[in-house]
Design a protein around this motif. Sequence first.
Motif, PDB file in Angstrom:
ATOM      1  N   GLU A  95      61.220  33.896  86.238  1.00 59.65           N
ATOM      2  CA  GLU A  95      60.286  35.022  86.334  1.00 59.65           C
ATOM      3  C   GLU A  95      58.849  34.610  86.081  1.00 59.65           C
ATOM      4  OE1 GLU A  95      61.472  38.339  83.995  1.00 59.65           O
ATOM      5  OE2 GLU A  95      63.433  38.542  84.966  1.00 59.65           O
ATOM      6  N   ASN A  96      58.624  33.723  85.137  1.00 59.64           N
ATOM      7  CA  ASN A  96      57.257  33.317  84.814  1.00 59.64           C
ATOM      8  C   ASN A  96      56.637  32.571  85.998  1.00 59.64           C
ATOM      9  OD1 ASN A  96      55.288  31.084  83.749  1.00 59.64           O
ATOM     10  ND2 ASN A  96      55.327  32.666  82.163  1.00 59.64           N
ATOM     11  N   PRO A  97      55.497  33.032  86.518  1.00 60.30           N
ATOM     12  CA  PRO A  97      54.943  32.422  87.737  1.00 60.30           C
ATOM     13  C   PRO A  97      54.547  30.952  87.575  1.00 60.30           C
ATOM     14  CG  PRO A  97      53.398  33.993  86.787  1.00 60.30           C
ATOM     15  CD  PRO A  97      54.682  34.161  86.057  1.00 60.30           C
ATOM     16  N   ARG A 100      57.744  28.927  87.353  1.00 64.78           N
ATOM     17  CA  ARG A 100      58.378  28.839  88.675  1.00 64.78           C
ATOM     18  C   ARG A 100      57.630  27.854  89.570  1.00 64.78           C
ATOM     19  NH1 ARG A 100      59.653  33.934  92.651  1.00 64.78           N
ATOM     20  NH2 ARG A 100      60.632  34.695  90.727  1.00 64.78           N
ATOM     21  N   ALA A 151      56.238  35.356  92.536  1.00 62.63           N
ATOM     22  CA  ALA A 151      56.261  35.577  91.084  1.00 62.63           C
ATOM     23  C   ALA A 151      54.884  35.992  90.546  1.00 62.63           C
ATOM     24  CB  ALA A 151      56.728  34.312  90.368  1.00 62.63           C
TER      25      ALA A 151
END
Length: 202
Positions: A95-97, A100, A151
Amino acid sequence: MSEQRRSPKPRGYEMRKRAEDVGRTRQRIVEAAVHLHGTAGPAWTTISAIAERSGVTRLTVYRHFPDETALFEACSGHWLSQQQLPRPEEWGAIENPVERLSTGLADLYRFYRAGEQMLALVIRDERSVPEPIREARAEMGRQYVEVLADAWPEARDPVLRAVIGHAAAFSSWRSLCRKEGLTDGEAVQVMVTLVEAVGARS
């Protein structure tokens, strides 16, 4: 004593052997084409060269692969089957951009390093690659960018997506790691920092 006659082999055996021979010939052709694509490049890979390397005639090559697209599809499938492909489905679960992006770029750069010679030659000779193969490759690249960009809160920002696309490109990896001498990890950090700066501007 009369010599005992050998019973003829069943027809099924002969058909199976023929099918195996055909399969082996096809595989030799594919392996020859992959070798030539990865050493000389697609633009310099001729049917004659493939036939010579695989030990068959040009007619045999055409019998197995009636057009360039069929041959390229078989070659691409064979080469890709030997690679550890990027795993965008795993990046997409993060989830964390930033995490990711870091994970995705590290995965892509690993793939680029392992397949560098083939990728560089195929990109160099892109105009010699059949359109369906080029389109499939471009679509794969778009999917990578889509997963990496989605994300971010600014996911629809065209500038952000363009920078992520730049970060995910083979040419960017090659410039940073081959030309400038960065490690894959350093290149990932450079690109993540760039993307973060673009995302923070809005």
